[in-house]
Scaffold this active site. Structure first.
Site: not given
Ligand code: ADP
Length: 187
Positions: A13, A88, A127, A133, A144
């Site tokens: 994404k 989400r 990654r 990360r 996740r």
């Molecule tokens: P990925 O899609 O690889 O999990 P992101 O950068 O989108 O990576 O998200 C990393 C973490 O940030 C998530 O596991 C969560 O803890 C938090 N996070 C990101 N966006 C949201 C959201 N919209 N609602 C809740 N938690 C979020």
């Protein structure tokens, strides 16, 4: 135009969102990046979010809804944006839908990046070595993926009812996937 990128963690994404936003001249709003910046800056938001992120859980809606409201209210997000990493949860989707509706707008396209689970795990594990990360550990990766299936995948059905979900194969070269996205949204 508002475009939502939906897909499991590791589905690309961020990568495709960046290409798409640059190509269409739209801002990209990425909740994960905003949260990671807050963690680095050790703000109250960052301190609250870090424990959830490291575990691979979602940061609670009580925290995220305010953040989403703030981002959508910014001047640069009035005419359109690429949304990456949110909504989400059902509550987040409701907030986004309502906020846009109040402005006479809506989500125009939802792109679902489709990647098999073994490939997702492979990418996130790779990654971890490159970017370090803190949520690319085996336990957090597993969580996740589970959280995605439980909390976020149901949004696909929610939006599919409106006929705006387009499934895009997320495996292959970055340019090929970007070309397919261009074809699917017709611009
Ligand atoms: P990925 O899609 O690889 O999990 P992101 O950068 O989108 O990576 O998200 C990393 C973490 O940030 C998530 O596991 C969560 O803890 C938090 N996070 C990101 N966006 C949201 C959201 N919209 N609602 C809740 N938690 C979020």
């Amino acid at each position: 135009m508002f475009i939502l990128l939906l897909g499991a963690p590791g589905s690309g994404k961020g990568t495709q969102g960046k290409v798409l936003a640059e190509r269409l001249g739209l801002p990209k709003i990425t909740t994960g990046d905003i949260l990671r910046a807050a963690v680095r800056a050790e703000t109250p938001l960052g301190r609250e979010a870090k424990k959830y992120m490291d575990a691979g859980s979602l940061v609670p809606d009580s925290v995220i809804l305010g953040l989403i409201k703030e981002e959508l209210a910014k001047p640069e997000a009035q005419q359109g944006a690429v949304l990456d990493g949110f909504p989400r949860t059902a509550a987040q989707a409701e907030l986004v839908d309502r906020t846009l509706a109040e402005r006479g707008q809506r989500l125009n396209h939802i792109l679902l990046l489709d990647v098999p689970e073994e490939e997702l795990v492979r990418r996130m594990t790779g990654r971890a070595a490159d970017e370090g990360r803190s949520d690319d550990t085996p336990d957090a990766i597993r969580t996740r993926l589970q959280v995605y299936q439980r909390d976020t995948a149901p949004l696909i059905a929610h939006y599919a009812e409106r006929g705006i979900v387009k499934r895009v194969p997320g495996v292959g070269g970055v340019d090929d996937i970007a070309t397919e996205i261009k074809r699917v949204i017709g611009r």
